[in-house]
Design an enzyme around this catalytic site. Structure first.
Site, mmCIF file in Angstrom:
data_model
loop_
_atom_site.group_PDB
_atom_site.id
_atom_site.type_symbol
_atom_site.label_atom_id
_atom_site.label_comp_id
_atom_site.label_asym_id
_atom_site.label_seq_id
_atom_site.Cartn_x
_atom_site.Cartn_y
_atom_site.Cartn_z
ATOM 1 N N HIS A 1 69.886 72.172 -0.817
ATOM 2 C CA HIS A 1 69.935 71.741 0.592
ATOM 3 C C HIS A 1 71.150 70.888 0.895
ATOM 4 O O HIS A 1 71.490 70.678 2.051
ATOM 5 C CB HIS A 1 68.665 70.958 0.935
ATOM 6 C CG HIS A 1 67.431 71.801 0.945
ATOM 7 N ND1 HIS A 1 66.744 72.104 2.085
ATOM 8 C CD2 HIS A 1 66.778 72.444 -0.062
ATOM 9 C CE1 HIS A 1 65.715 72.874 1.791
ATOM 10 N NE2 HIS A 1 65.709 73.096 0.488
ATOM 11 N N ASP B 1 77.508 66.401 5.105
ATOM 12 C CA ASP B 1 76.091 66.751 5.248
ATOM 13 C C ASP B 1 75.945 68.246 4.976
ATOM 14 O O ASP B 1 76.713 69.046 5.521
ATOM 15 C CB ASP B 1 75.619 66.428 6.682
ATOM 16 C CG ASP B 1 74.113 66.169 6.759
ATOM 17 O OD1 ASP B 1 73.376 66.737 5.932
ATOM 18 O OD2 ASP B 1 73.694 65.403 7.649
HETATM 19 P P1 ADP Z 1 68.392 64.839 5.794
HETATM 20 O O1 ADP Z 1 67.717 66.030 5.217
HETATM 21 O O2 ADP Z 1 69.600 64.400 5.042
HETATM 22 O O3 ADP Z 1 67.483 63.683 6.063
HETATM 23 P P2 ADP Z 1 68.610 66.376 8.317
HETATM 24 O O4 ADP Z 1 69.249 66.001 9.610
HETATM 25 O O5 ADP Z 1 68.975 67.708 7.814
HETATM 26 O O6 ADP Z 1 68.956 65.226 7.261
HETATM 27 O O7 ADP Z 1 67.052 66.360 8.478
HETATM 28 C C1 ADP Z 1 66.377 65.231 8.922
HETATM 29 C C2 ADP Z 1 64.967 65.609 9.359
HETATM 30 O O8 ADP Z 1 64.185 64.413 9.373
HETATM 31 C C3 ADP Z 1 64.934 66.186 10.761
HETATM 32 O O9 ADP Z 1 63.950 67.194 10.829
HETATM 33 C C4 ADP Z 1 64.548 64.980 11.618
HETATM 34 O O10 ADP Z 1 63.816 65.315 12.761
HETATM 35 C C5 ADP Z 1 63.712 64.157 10.676
HETATM 36 N N1 ADP Z 1 63.909 62.713 10.981
HETATM 37 C C6 ADP Z 1 65.055 62.027 10.973
HETATM 38 N N2 ADP Z 1 64.875 60.755 11.363
HETATM 39 C C7 ADP Z 1 63.580 60.633 11.626
HETATM 40 C C8 ADP Z 1 62.754 59.563 12.094
HETATM 41 N N3 ADP Z 1 63.239 58.363 12.378
HETATM 42 N N4 ADP Z 1 61.449 59.825 12.230
HETATM 43 C C9 ADP Z 1 60.947 61.045 11.959
HETATM 44 N N5 ADP Z 1 61.673 62.081 11.536
HETATM 45 C C10 ADP Z 1 62.956 61.891 11.371
HETATM 46 O O1 F6P Z 2 67.880 67.690 1.545
HETATM 47 C C1 F6P Z 2 67.990 66.367 1.675
HETATM 48 C C2 F6P Z 2 66.886 65.512 1.077
HETATM 49 O O2 F6P Z 2 67.364 64.816 0.000
HETATM 50 C C3 F6P Z 2 65.620 66.194 0.620
HETATM 51 O O3 F6P Z 2 65.651 66.744 -0.673
HETATM 52 C C4 F6P Z 2 64.697 65.039 0.729
HETATM 53 O O4 F6P Z 2 63.347 65.371 0.741
HETATM 54 C C5 F6P Z 2 65.140 64.367 2.018
HETATM 55 O O5 F6P Z 2 66.514 64.540 2.032
HETATM 56 C C6 F6P Z 2 64.732 62.915 2.157
HETATM 57 O O6 F6P Z 2 65.049 62.162 1.027
HETATM 58 P P1 F6P Z 2 63.954 61.522 0.053
HETATM 59 O O7 F6P Z 2 63.030 62.599 -0.377
HETATM 60 O O8 F6P Z 2 64.754 60.912 -1.049
HETATM 61 O O9 F6P Z 2 63.220 60.490 0.880
#
Ligand code: ADP
Ligand code: F6P
Length: 450
Positions: A148, A357
């Protein structure tokens, strides 16, 4: 349908934010599959149970495993290294040992949860060794692996101690998926450079099998976000938010991220502060809401980021705020999906400015939420989403987050753009996202895996 098992560090059971669970949960649910993963709490291993149509198989991590495998090797070595080393990766032998032990535990749990001939889909950088270990235990399985996060350029990957083991682990899969074509190419080049293999196009022969490496850009559950955006209660909270923040005279800028140093949160806030200092925007005309979800708070780099961000938020509000009206609202909190969508609907400008990202699902969620074709997206060149939302359709305002002047320019262009330009951009981005949702992503991967 063949029996189907997801293997990921996290289970889809707590409120863990993050792209992986958001993307995969709908698929596991609709296929009636099983999910092998960690609950998120140390020393806890409930018996297997059903959760929202998914059979859950918890894997236990001790406190030491959390320190060494999760916070150590996964999030202090691999995570920073694979994100362009934006913070220096730390290398520890004890972490590597724990990572291998925990990966073996996941492989054994996956082997036990899989019916003969099942399809097993292993996910992400915490489990790079699992495909190889699982293949040794269960040669009858069809194994897919999806990363991912970004896969680094060859020169950076070469720094990783025991790099050959990680490549062999990934090569245990029949299909290795990445977010970007360049990542798949980096991986294939490394199989030649480190293991002496001979990749041919997107395939490479390894131990008598053919392994395919290809990009499958991940996406979101568009229908879910659109349904929330159409919900009158969500629309009401969006209106209330705008009213509370000063009404339509005040432009609403929004950031939503895990509090992670790869997300460019401090650079974004710095640019916003400079726009206020330059008088390009004023506290009466604009407000920034930054939702920063707590994440990996026991890791030093994350604690330091929190301090930096909170100091800067205080400085900006102190310098440019007024009684009852501040230019920056910072929420160090998790929010429900309905609350996030209300924020997306309320925001005039969404700021997605990571230094690196793999994809960034928040950018796609914002676009999916804007059924009204309103709003604007300022998007970093260093996100996977940039290929689709900027390069392909010219919808987003591209920025280089390393260059504060460019960030300021991007934000100022979004502010200055006319309504027709903005609606056209949003329409093009929506077409792209609606035609490529998470279901299509999963089907493309699983059809290729066969
Ligand atoms: P990462 O996987 O690095 O966290 P992404 O932007 O790909 O970043 O995915 C983040 C996911 O987590 C999205 O589906 C988003 O809606 C969710 N998310 C991010 N911030 C919050 C928050 N404050 N509360 C709930 N969900 C969140
Ligand atoms: O893909 C990004 C990612 O590291 C996922 O593997 C993971 O579940 C998510 O972000 C949130 O991070 P964590 O599981 O360390 O809280």
């Amino acid at each position: 349908m063949k029996p189907f098992v997801v293997v990921a560090n996290r289970l889809p059971v707590d409120a863990s934010p993050g792209g992986l669970v958001s993307a995969l949960h709908p698929i596991a649910r609709s296929s009636g599959g099983a999910w092998v993963g960690w609950t998120g709490e140390p020393d806890e291993r409930p018996e297997p149970f059903e959760h929202e149509g998914v059979r859950i198989h918890p894997v236990e991590l001790s406190g030491d495993d959390v320190d060494r495998y999760y916070e150590g090797q996964s999030n202090s070595t691999i995570w920073p290294l694979f994100h362009d080393s934006v913070e220096p990766p730390v290398h520890r032998r004890a972490w590597r040992v724990a990572y291998e032990q925990v990966n073996r535990r996941f492989a054994e749990a996956a082997a036990a949860a899989s019916a003969p001939g099942a399809t097993v889909w292993v996910h992400d950088y915490q489990l790079l060794l699992v495909p190889g270990m699982l293949r040794e235990l269960r040669p009858d399985l069809r194994i897919g692996f999806f990363l991912h996060i970004p896969f680094p350029p060859v020169e950076l990957f070469m720094q990783l101690p025991r790099r050959a083991d990680f490549l062999r682990g990934m090569l245990g899969a029949d299909l290795v998926g990445f977010q970007q074509p360049l990542a798949a190419q980096n991986f294939l080049r490394l199989t030649a450079q480190v293991l002496g293999l001979r990749p041919d196009g997107e395939r490479v022969e390894y131990e008598g099998r053919t392994v395919t490496a290809r990009a499958f850009p991940i996406s979101i559950d568009v229908a879910e976000i659109e349904a929330l955006a159409a919900d009158p209660a969500v629309q009401d909270s969006a209106r209330r938010l705008r009213k509370d923040l000063g009404g339509d005279r005040r432009l609403l800028l929004l950031g939503v991220d895990r509090l992670d140093y790869t997300k460019g949160i401090d650079q974004r806030i710095e640019a916003y502060g400079e726009l206020l200092a330059d008088g390009i925007i004023t506290n009466d005309e604009a407000v920034l809401v930054q939702v920063a979800t707590p994440s990996r708070m026991r890791v030093d780099h994350y604690r330091q980021l929190r301090e930096r961000v909170e100091r800067e938020v205080g400085r900006i509000n102190g310098e440019f705020g007024d009684v009852g009206r501040v230019p920056l609202h910072y929420l160090f909190q998790s929010r429900t999906r309905a609350e996030l969508v209300a924020l997306y609907l309320a925001a005039d400008i969404m700021l997605v400015t990571p230094l690196r990202d793999g994809m960034n699902l928040v950018a796609k969620e914002y676009v999916a939420a804007r059924r009204d074709e309103g709003g604007a997206l300022v998007l970093s060149e260093f996100t996977g989403a940039h290929s689709e939302l900027s390069e392909l359709c010219g919808g987003a305002f591209s920025v280089n987050p390393y260059d504060v002047d460019d960030l300021k320019r991007g934000i100022a262009s979004a502010i200055a753009a006319g309504p027709e330009d903005l609606a056209g951009r949003m329409r093009r981005m929506r077409e792209q996202v609606r035609a490529h949702d998470v279901d299509r992503w999963a089907r493309a991967f699983l059809d290729t895996l066969g």
